[in-house]
Scaffold this motif. Structure first.
Motif: not given
Length: 431
Positions: A167-188
């Motif tokens: 579960e912790e590994e899945e959470r870390r992967r999810g946080e990293e995915q959300i962070r990348l989406q946040e950066e991309q969305r900020a640029k857009e």
């Protein structure tokens, strides 16, 4: 006490501090109702007086409001243009910073929403998986079949740790995915807002700010309406429940019952050391005149002996024993100290120093609540929360062992909090 507050339209700040949030909301709702009632009476009287010619019609006065402009050294209206003053940043730089900040905040908000959804999915996924695994273990009767129960416990803990790690590994992967989406969305969003800014006028920005202010104002009004509705529902629920259970009674009924069993009650008091049997129930001693509010501990002790002992306040029902939840004149801090190490639902009743009555202190899972109990009349009731009127203090406590005090809090009296020291803190009341 409540009628006095509504008559004066004023509540002492110290008394207000003793009320819980729910009691404050209901009390303010009742005060607002009283204000509207008085205003309607005054309006009706004015209309009647004008109709009968006793008072001239109201004439609106001309407004004396005006605007005065700030003048510069040249005598003209002083004007400041953003970006052209000494030390100002260029307008383009300010605009770039505002757009970038708005894009970052919008992207952050969307990322937080995505993460909440992702986190809920992860939690549900692993909770369901863990539940299925436990069900499988129980179905196969591993613990019964294994000779070493300790080994079964170790196996279960290892499985739990494995799921927790995944579960912790899945959470870390999810946080990293959300962070990348946040950066991309900020640029857009940055480029979207940049393009929109080139084609928008200042009036459009002002209109959006006005709409946002209007939205917040409507949201605040809706929240106040919901609180008022909850207060009305709370009042109505308590009234209906009390009628259904048949526990609301006037003190006159209690007086009649106690008068029939006066000899038995006299024997009950005779067995208590340091106490005297109550006089026949013809009301308090006429030489005792109660002040408007408690002035000192000595006055409170006399009030308790003159008015509360004849009503068996603090005693268990039909016994000579003092109730385990009853305490003397102790402070809020002392009450919370007594309840500190107890579980949720623990409670005690202490004699109040703010009103003629008591304070019920209740242990929450985290923290405490304090409810004022009005005993200034011929009944006992929570001040501002509970419309039910109980003949005795014990009736009020027993009623809320089965019925919650407030809908929002769900407080149910479960475990009484007894005395810690010797002599007990109520010994002055029964000397």
């Amino acid at each position: 006490m409540l009628q006095q507050i509504l008559q004066d339209m004023y509540i002492d700040p110290e008394l207000l501090a003793e009320l819980s949030d729910v009691q404050k909301h209901i009390l303010f709702y009742k005060m607002r109702e009283e204000q509207l009632r008085r205003w309607r009476e005054r309006e009706a009287w004015d209309a009647l007086a004008q109709a009968e010619g006793l008072r001239p019609a109201k004439v609106k006065r001309a407004s004396n409001k005006h605007i005065q402009w700030l003048l510069g050294a040249d005598g003209e209206v002083w004007v400041w243009v953003m970006g052209e003053g000494p030390g100002d940043k260029p307008y383009e730089e300010i605009s770039e910073e505002l757009i970038a900040e708005r894009a970052r905040l919008q992207a952050q908000k969307e990322a937080e929403e995505l993460w909440r959804q992702k986190e809920a999915e992860i939690t549900k996924k692993f909770r369901d998986a863990l539940a299925n695994e436990k069900a499988r273990i129980l179905a196969e009767k591993w613990k019964v079949e294994m000779e070493d129960r300790k080994a079964a416990k170790v196996l279960e803990e290892r499985i739990h740790e494995e799921f927790k790690r995944k579960e912790e590994e899945e959470r870390r992967r999810g946080e990293e995915q959300i962070r990348l989406q946040e950066e991309q969305r900020a640029k857009e969003l940055y480029w979207t807002l940049k393009q929109a800014q080139l084609h928008c006028q200042d009036s459009e920005n002002e209109e959006r700010e006005w709409e946002e202010q209007l939205r917040r104002s409507k949201a605040a009004d809706e929240e106040r309406s919901r609180r008022a509705q909850r207060a009305r529902d709370e009042y109505r629920r308590h009234s209906l429940r009390a009628i259904q259970k048949g526990t609301v009674a006037g003190l006159s009924t209690m007086f009649q019952e106690l008068g029939q069993n006066h000899e038995q009650e006299a024997r009950l008091y005779h067995q208590l050391p340091g106490t005297r049997p109550p006089s026949p129930l013809t009301g308090p001693d006429r030489t005792w005149e109660r002040p408007l509010r408690p002035l000192s501990r000595e006055v409170i002790v006399r009030w308790f002996k003159e008015e509360q002992l004849p009503r068996r306040a603090g005693f268990e029902r039909n016994t000579k024993s003092i109730a385990p939840w009853f305490h003397g004149i102790i402070s809020r801090e002392n009450a919370e100290d007594l309840l500190e190490n107890m579980t949720e639902g623990a409670f005690l009743v202490r004699v109040s120093e703010k009103i003629w009555g008591y304070t019920l202190s209740y242990r929450l899972q985290r923290g405490f609540k304090h409810f004022l109990v009005d005993a200034s009349g011929d009944f006992y009731s929570f001040l501002g929360v509970d419309p039910n009127r109980h003949a005795t203090l014990t009736d009020l406590i027993d009623f809320h062992k089965e019925e919650i005090i407030t809908v929002s809090g769900g407080e149910l009296l479960q475990e009484p909090c007894g005395q810690r020291d010797s002599p007990p803190d109520y010994h002055l009341l029964f000397e």
